[in-house]
Every structure is written in C-alpha cells, then in structure tokens.
Design a protein around this motif. Structure first.
Motif, PDB file in Angstrom:
ATOM      1  N   VAL A 289      14.852 -14.639   6.926  1.00  0.00           N
ATOM      2  CA  VAL A 289      13.475 -14.736   7.408  1.00  0.00           C
ATOM      3  C   VAL A 289      12.864 -13.342   7.530  1.00  0.00           C
ATOM      4  O   VAL A 289      11.713 -13.111   7.141  1.00  0.00           O
ATOM      5  CB  VAL A 289      13.421 -15.465   8.766  1.00  0.00           C
ATOM      6  N   GLY A 290      13.647 -12.391   8.054  1.00  0.00           N
ATOM      7  CA  GLY A 290      13.158 -11.024   8.192  1.00  0.00           C
ATOM      8  C   GLY A 290      12.870 -10.370   6.855  1.00  0.00           C
ATOM      9  O   GLY A 290      11.850  -9.692   6.688  1.00  0.00           O
ATOM     10  N   ILE A 291      13.761 -10.578   5.878  1.00  0.00           N
ATOM     11  CA  ILE A 291      13.563  -9.986   4.551  1.00  0.00           C
ATOM     12  C   ILE A 291      12.313 -10.559   3.888  1.00  0.00           C
ATOM     13  O   ILE A 291      11.487  -9.822   3.337  1.00  0.00           O
ATOM     14  CB  ILE A 291      14.803 -10.225   3.665  1.00  0.00           C
ATOM     15  N   LEU A 292      12.171 -11.883   3.942  1.00  0.00           N
ATOM     16  CA  LEU A 292      10.992 -12.514   3.343  1.00  0.00           C
ATOM     17  C   LEU A 292       9.716 -12.031   4.019  1.00  0.00           C
ATOM     18  O   LEU A 292       8.724 -11.717   3.350  1.00  0.00           O
ATOM     19  CB  LEU A 292      11.105 -14.034   3.456  1.00  0.00           C
ATOM     20  N   SER A 293       9.733 -11.936   5.337  1.00  0.00           N
ATOM     21  CA  SER A 293       8.549 -11.493   6.070  1.00  0.00           C
ATOM     22  C   SER A 293       8.163 -10.068   5.687  1.00  0.00           C
ATOM     23  O   SER A 293       6.982  -9.754   5.509  1.00  0.00           O
ATOM     24  CB  SER A 293       8.804 -11.584   7.576  1.00  0.00           C
ATOM     25  N   ALA A 294       9.166  -9.189   5.533  1.00  0.00           N
ATOM     26  CA  ALA A 294       8.889  -7.796   5.172  1.00  0.00           C
ATOM     27  C   ALA A 294       8.288  -7.671   3.777  1.00  0.00           C
ATOM     28  O   ALA A 294       7.530  -6.736   3.498  1.00  0.00           O
ATOM     29  CB  ALA A 294      10.173  -6.975   5.264  1.00  0.00           C
ATOM     30  N   LEU A 295       8.614  -8.612   2.895  1.00  0.00           N
ATOM     31  CA  LEU A 295       8.102  -8.570   1.522  1.00  0.00           C
ATOM     32  C   LEU A 295       6.757  -9.271   1.366  1.00  0.00           C
ATOM     33  O   LEU A 295       6.117  -9.161   0.316  1.00  0.00           O
ATOM     34  CB  LEU A 295       9.123  -9.214   0.571  1.00  0.00           C
ATOM     35  N   LEU A 296       6.320  -9.977   2.396  1.00  0.00           N
ATOM     36  CA  LEU A 296       5.097 -10.771   2.278  1.00  0.00           C
ATOM     37  C   LEU A 296       3.836  -9.967   1.946  1.00  0.00           C
ATOM     38  O   LEU A 296       2.958 -10.491   1.246  1.00  0.00           O
ATOM     39  CB  LEU A 296       4.873 -11.587   3.555  1.00  0.00           C
ATOM     40  N   PRO A 297       3.666  -8.719   2.417  1.00  0.00           N
ATOM     41  CA  PRO A 297       2.459  -7.990   1.998  1.00  0.00           C
ATOM     42  C   PRO A 297       2.314  -7.911   0.484  1.00  0.00           C
ATOM     43  O   PRO A 297       1.204  -8.047  -0.047  1.00  0.00           O
ATOM     44  CB  PRO A 297       2.661  -6.602   2.623  1.00  0.00           C
ATOM     45  N   GLY A 394      10.558 -11.198  12.100  1.00  0.00           N
ATOM     46  CA  GLY A 394      11.057 -12.307  11.296  1.00  0.00           C
ATOM     47  C   GLY A 394      12.524 -12.587  11.559  1.00  0.00           C
ATOM     48  O   GLY A 394      12.945 -13.748  11.649  1.00  0.00           O
ATOM     49  N   SER A 395      13.313 -11.529  11.695  1.00  0.00           N
ATOM     50  CA  SER A 395      14.738 -11.703  11.991  1.00  0.00           C
ATOM     51  C   SER A 395      14.933 -12.366  13.353  1.00  0.00           C
ATOM     52  O   SER A 395      15.822 -13.211  13.529  1.00  0.00           O
ATOM     53  CB  SER A 395      15.452 -10.351  11.955  1.00  0.00           C
ATOM     54  N   ALA A 396      14.102 -11.982  14.318  1.00  0.00           N
ATOM     55  CA  ALA A 396      14.190 -12.599  15.647  1.00  0.00           C
ATOM     56  C   ALA A 396      13.882 -14.093  15.569  1.00  0.00           C
ATOM     57  O   ALA A 396      14.594 -14.922  16.156  1.00  0.00           O
ATOM     58  CB  ALA A 396      13.226 -11.912  16.607  1.00  0.00           C
TER      59      ALA A 396
END
Length: 642
Positions: A289-297, A394-396
């Motif tokens: 979830v954290g990785i996907l969120s970081a790539l969303l921009p 996202g990781s949280a």
C-alpha cells in the motif's frame, strides 16, 4: 476566456471536430480519443488561458480544473463526439485511432467504460457508508423500513451494474445502447436466475450457474460480442427490415453465447484479477500500500490509475471491500493537500499562495489534479516530500488492514467509506492513517521546500481595459548620463517578471509602446515578483515603489515600471526589497507586488523593463535556443559613429 471560447480553442488545437473520435471527462480533465494523435498542437494548447496541463497517453487529456463540466458541455454543442449512442440503423463505425499500441487502446476502452459509472457508484457508495456509520454508532434502527429503503437505493446501483456497464460499453463502441442493455438484462432476469440455480441447458449445452449481480466483466464481453453482431447484420440486412431484423438477430445470438461462454469467462476473469491483487497484498504485505501510494503522483499524472478501476469495482462489488488502491489513494490525497498548505505558508508569492490554498482544499476533498499539476510536479522538493509521506501513511493504512467499500476517491468528506460494520475500530484506524499522511507531508514540505529565486513563468492574469497614461517617474540625470569606457559587447538579460512576454508595441501606453522611453521588455505578470535580469547596482527606488532604476555592469541603464498609471496607488500593493546603492546579482528579488489588487483597482499590471540610455545601447531579442536556456534578450552597445 469564457467556457464557450475555451471549448472552441481546445477543439481547434486538438485537430478539429473530425479528429475527435470520442470525448469524455473526469473531475478535472477532458479525455479525448483522437483519430490522429499527431494533429494536436500541444505547445499551443498549454498556452491557452484556462488549460492547466496537457497529458499524452492512452488518451489525449487536457486538464482544465474544476470548470471541466462547463467546458465539456460547451464542446458537446460543437460536434458529435461519441457521447451518445446511435441507433443500429444509422450506426457508423468510428474511425480507429492511428498508430496506437494494443495496451493504449485497451486502457482507452476501460477508461471510456468505467469513467461514466463513477458518479452513480460514488453517490451510492457514500450513502451506503454513511448508513453503516450511523448504524455502527447505534443512531439508526437497522431493522426499520426507512433504513432498509435507503440501503436499497445504494444497493440497487451495484446490483444492476451489468446493465449500467452495458450502456457505457455500447456508448464507447457506438452501437445501440438500449438493445445492448436489454441483452445483458437477461443475466439478472429473475426467471433466468432461478432456472440457472436449478440447472439450465440451452440446445443440450449446460449453462453455468453464476450470480451475475454486481458483475462487470461478463457484461463487457457480452456487449463486445453484441457490437460485432450488430455491425454484421447491419451490413447484410435488407434496409426495409433493419428496424427489427438487426436487434432480433443480435439478441438471438448474443444472449445464448453470453450465458454459455462469455458470462462464465468474464466472471472467472474478475475472480482471478481480484485474487492476483490479494495475493500481492498477502505476500508483499502492508508495504504494498505504501509503495503504490508513493508512486501515485506519477500514475495519476499519466492517467494510468484508471487502469485499476475495473479491479477496484470488481473487488468492492464481490467482496465488499478493497484493501490496496483505496487506502493508497487516501494517503496520497491527504499528503497532496498538506503539502499545498505548507507551500502556502512558506511562500511570499501571493499568486502561488492562492493557488496552493485552493489546490489544498480540492485535494482534501479528493480532487488532486490542481495540486498535482500546479504544485507537486512543478517543485521537486514538494514531490519528494509527498512521496515520503505517502509511503509512511500508506504503509500505516496497510498495516492497519483498512479497506474501502466505495468506488470513489477517498477524502475527508468520504472517510465513512472505511467503516466496517464488523469492526468499529477500522474507521478510527483510517482517520489515524489520514492524520499520519497529512502531518508527515506538512512537516516534510515545510522542512525540505524552499522558494526558488526565479520561478518559471505561468498562466498570465487577464489584462483590464486600457486606462489613461500613467504619470511616469523621472530618472535622475545623474543616473541617465553616467558613461562607461569599458562596456561589454553583450549583456544577457533573464526574464525579470514571471509571466507572458508581449511586444512592447502592444503595451497600452504611448510613451512605452512607441519606444519614446527606449527599447525594452513587456511582461503580463503571472506572479507579483520582479527579479534582477542581470548583475548590477540599484540606482534609485521611486517614492511610490512602483518603479526603480538599475545600472547593469558595463553601463546599460534599466527602468523597471510595474503597471500603467499605478503611480496613483501611492505605493499600495508594492514592496521593494532593495534600496539605492544595493549591489544585486541576476535572479535576486527586487520587488514584490500584488497583481490581483492592481487589477481590482482598475489598472493594467503589465511589467516593463526599459533601456533608458538608448543612445549607447540597444536590446536584441534572444534566439529560441537561447530563450530555452532562460535568456530573454541581449543588451548590446550601439556601434560608434565616425
């Protein structure tokens, strides 16, 4: 520029009506499917007032912000862009986009199918989540008829998704949407579903018992097959009987083939897609979830997030909850919002502050494109701050195993979508993840981002109607008459004010436009900041602060004059950052001024840079290659006469 003019100009720059195969829109973007992707003039589009950005991908996207619905409506008046289906008798196959890869065509198709469904699913989903929230806290009676009727409103949208999907697929394929919906309605017909549960056969072939309620892929495959049938029978049918023969034969072949083959295949496809994502989540864990969120921009900027919509819809409608994309979006949206507010606090630019505040509010409520294009992608340190915060938040959320139950962009307003009737703590954990993302992004942006010394030009402010000529400041003779024996042969001038450069002759003041004061540069400012275009010394700051004089190294003398007739403002809205005698370098901030207040007072805010000792120097415009390097013009000595 009003919505009609903006729509007309966008249409002209994308290649005209004949080049638009299909037109749709999302929250902030016009989404074009074009017959020829080489026709649009991207650079001209970016310069159109009202256009925030242009994205070339599977679809050609023009970002116009919150006015997208009004612009879309005006464009629909200019031509038939595939928004409405045609009857079978008059159906004409749309031209196929040239040179597109299979992946791009598939993404374009999926966006065209699912984007129109989002409002209905979002409205129904938020209603459902609010009802769950009220029930969780015991504020409503879950057995009461009022509560049940309200849940039926929400549930019916998802139950009849096969029919709604049939309508959007048919619209995308430009076939008869009523007949297509009728064909897929058989999947939900009560007598048909009852027969399938008891064991149904067609021509001795067994029909697989599948619960098609809330399914999307069976309907997509079924309408794709129907489209081929409609076009086949349109070609071979005699014209006098087309009105009934085409739909009759299309239904006769489409419905059985969907029940026997396409329906079960589509159901299995949806199951495998959801299982694959759950497998990824189970093995990579909450970090996914954290990785996907970081790539969303980057994913959102290219429009690729729409490719995940089928998975999200299928996951929500089959299992009731989605644990990857929706939590990642929640972390991203609130990180974007917080970063904008941090920029608004740190910046001294009133224009940037206004943009940051409005973008931050939009992102807080799930619309991130203004923040993304106006702030994030323009400022590297802000982007880095957001990516770090997205990963943390996202990781949280992944660690908390928070899942969303609604197909809508998560936001402060839609936080109820994370209510879990079986675990009341999930909504609190979602709020905790939201706060972690927001606080992390806000603090990181405050620490990492620093305002650039010379920001890039942006969209210009509109100029008001011409006003009477200003009372021009008089440059002291001591400043104008000073000479230098060792003048350099060439002095580079960078753009002194961010904005749009216009010809000096277009300035609405005869003293400046005729060159009476000397040659120079005129800029319609997008931000109220004046920077030193080259190294030199400040010679004079005028009492009203709307103008100042500067001597460049080598002897060229410049007059900076902000606005026409702005001497009448008596210094209101102007703040000089330098004083007479100060030594400055190229890019140093000389003055800030409030563009909005100048315009509101009825004055033209055009910023002028005039070479006053024109008998010794002249101004030459930079070549395009030099302009790309940030050089706007050159000051050169006038050749000596014998």
């Amino acid at each position: 520029m009003d919505h009609t003019q903006l729509a007309s100009e966008i249409l002209r720059q994308v290649g005209g009506t004949s080049n638009v195969v299909h037109l749709g829109h999302c929250a902030t973007r016009l989404r074009f499917t074009l017959a020829d992707d080489s026709k649009p003039d991207v650079e001209a589009l970016k310069k159109v007032p009202g256009v925030l950005s242009v994205v070339k991908g599977a679809q050609f996207q023009v970002v116009v912000g919150n006015q997208v619905i009004e612009v879309f409506d005006e464009m629909q008046k200019l031509g038939d862009f595939g928004g409405d289906s045609r009857s079978a008798a008059s159906s004409v196959q749309a031209p196929r986009p040239n040179g597109k890869k299979a992946g791009a065509v598939l993404l374009d198709f999926l966006v065209g199918v699912f984007q129109p469904l989002i409002p209905a699913m979002a409205g129904a989903g938020i209603l459902k989540s609010l009802l769950l929230l009220l029930a969780t806290f015991g504020w409503v009676d879950k057995t009461g008829q009022t509560y049940l009727i309200l849940t039926f409103i929400s549930g019916s949208v998802f139950y009849f998704l096969p029919i709604l999907v049939a309508l959007t697929v048919a619209a995308k394929l430009r076939v008869n949407h009523i007949v297509a919906a009728a064909a897929m309605s058989v999947l939900l017909f009560p007598d048909m579903t009852k027969m399938m549960t008891e064991g149904a056969q067609f021509l001795s072939f067994s029909i697989t018992n599948v619960n098609y309620a809330s399914q999307v892929f069976p309907s997509i495959l079924g309408v794709l097959f129907y489209a081929y049938m409609e076009k086949l029978f349109t070609r071979i049918s005699p014209k006098p009987i087309r009105v009934f023969f085409i739909p009759m034969m299309s239904l006769l072949l489409t419905v059985p083939f969907t029940l026997l083959v396409l329906g079960p295949v589509g159901f299995t496809l949806g199951t495998y897609l959801t299982s694959a994502v759950l497998f990824l989540f189970a093995h990579v864990g909450w970090v996914a979830v954290g990785i996907l969120s970081a790539l969303l921009p980057f994913i959102i900027a290219t429009g690729m997030h729409k490719a995940l919509t089928p998975y999200v819809v299928n996951s929500v409608t089959t299992s009731g909850r989605e644990f990857l994309m929706l939590p990642a979006l929640l972390a991203h949206n609130l990180s974007e919002s917080a970063a904008c507010f941090a920029v608004a606090i740190r910046t001294k630019d009133s224009g940037l502050r206004s943009l940051a505040v409005s973008s931050g509010i939009s992102a807080m409520f799930g619309i991130t494109e203004p923040a993304l294009y106006g702030i994030t992608l323009q400022k590297k340190r802000v982007l880095i701050s957001i990516m770090i915060a997205c990963f943390i938040g996202g990781s949280a959320l992944g660690l908390f195993a928070v899942g969303g139950s609604t197909v809508v962009s998560p936001s402060l307003a839609s936080i109820s979508m994370f209510v879990d009737p079986e675990d009341g703590s999930k909504i609190l954990l979602a709020i905790a993840g939201l706060l972690i993302s927001f606080v992390a992004s806000f603090i990181l942006t405050l620490i990492l981002w620093k305002e650039e010394s010379l920001p890039a030009a942006s969209v210009p402010e509109p100029q008001p109607e011409p006003e009477p000529r200003s009372a021009l400041p008089t440059v002291p003779a001591a400043v104008l008459s000073k000479t230098h024996d060792n003048a350099p042969s060439l002095i580079e001038l960078k753009q002194p004010v961010p904005g749009t450069v216009i010809a000096l002759s277009d300035v609405r003041d005869e003293v400046f436009s005729t060159g009476a004061m000397g040659p120079g540069i005129a800029v319609v400012p997008s931000r109220g900041e004046l920077y030193a275009p080259a190294d030199g010394t400040i010679q004079m700051v005028f009492r009203t602060q709307h103008a100042l004089a500067m001597e460049l190294d080598g002897g060229a003398e410049l007059l900076f004059h902000i606005g026409i007739d702005t001497v009448k403002l008596h210094g209101a809205g102007f703040d000089c950052q330098v004083k007479s005698g100060d030594r400055v370098k190229a890019g140093d901030l000389l003055m800030t001024f409030d563009v909005e207040s100048i315009v509101a007072a009825g004055y033209d805010p055009v910023a002028l840079t005039i070479l006053t000792n024109k008998e010794r120097y002249t101004v030459r415009e930079a070549e395009p290659k030099q302009a790309a390097q940030g050089i706007l013009a050159f000051v050169t000595p006038v050749p000596a006469t014998v």
